[in-house]
Design an enzyme around this catalytic site. Sequence first.
Site, short mmCIF file in Angstrom:
data_model
loop_
_atom_site.label_atom_id
_atom_site.label_comp_id
_atom_site.label_asym_id
_atom_site.label_seq_id
_atom_site.Cartn_x
_atom_site.Cartn_y
_atom_site.Cartn_z
N HIS A 28 46.27 44.84 41.23
CA HIS A 28 46.67 44.56 39.85
C HIS A 28 45.40 44.42 39.00
CE1 HIS A 28 50.96 42.97 40.93
NE2 HIS A 28 50.88 44.28 40.91
N ASP A 68 44.19 42.53 36.71
CA ASP A 68 43.43 41.30 36.49
C ASP A 68 42.62 40.88 37.71
OD1 ASP A 68 46.12 40.91 37.52
OD2 ASP A 68 45.83 38.76 37.34
N HIS A 69 42.69 41.67 38.79
CA HIS A 69 41.90 41.38 39.99
C HIS A 69 40.88 42.47 40.29
CE1 HIS A 69 44.36 37.93 41.51
NE2 HIS A 69 45.18 38.44 40.60
#
Length: 312
Positions: free
Chosen positions: A63, A65-66
């Site tokens: 994802h 945001d990682h």
Amino acid sequence: MPLRVTFLGTAGAIPTTARNPSSVFVAREGEGLLFDAGEGTQRQMMRFGTGFSISNLFVTHLHGDHVLGIPGLLQTMAFNDRDAPLAIHTPRGTRTQLKSLVNALGNRPSFPVRINEVGGGDVPYRAEEYQVRAFDTDHDTRSVGYALVEDDRKGRFDRECAEELGVPVGPKFSRLHKGEAVELEDGTVVDPDQVVGDPRPGRSIVYTGDTRPAQATIEVAEEPDLLIHDATFADDRADRATDTAHSTARQAAEIANRAGADRLALMHLSSRYAGHTADHEEQAREAFAGDPADAFVPDDGQGLEIPYPDGE
């Protein structure tokens, strides 16, 4: 031997003015390890003084945001004339996607980058005195968590006992502490277990990334010194946590109890709680079996030293 955690990014999917997307830096005896790299991670590393000398990057899932910080981080490393190789570990089945992200700027990094797929139960990295283990998590995409687990240390050497047994001060002390039997001048053999205590446990850190409460988190390390667990929501959004494959702060504390964790860091807070973490800490502390102060929401940039269990 120092073991230090720096929380580079503690926000959920949407960053806030105070919290960057997910990233955790671990320094152990001069070696740097990075767990996830949300957007802007390289700036956080500069801001909080961790430096860029990491040997391994451990990705929990793909994802944005990682992982969106990876292209910028690699470019910054290249601008700093890095030539040391970098290993990136990613969940099984995601290598092709991660390779595309690594090459997102249209050219390969100027230093070797090795992408390694991992699954639960794998040991993606083994160092001289510790290993990093992967474990299965329960998110809505291919995902794993990681645990840094140190080897047991040698037991304490009882010098007074050794001298009473007639062992001369010098090299034979070292040999005994290494586990070798020694022979004295009179022919007496002294075994290590006569002068060396039981092995002493090392330290361990467990990082879940995004996940619902998962049994594997409990089993991956015995009584971890620090559990860094998804706590995206407070109790008011418990149903939302289940639906989106995340955890609440209270659920994180319950997992910490079952794992026997000494400390609990609550990560990946939803932006709906921007500027307000009191409920997360209160609810986690209500459920946490340890010292309530040891269940906390870290700020970006906060550092944490991990001591040995026996204080030495």
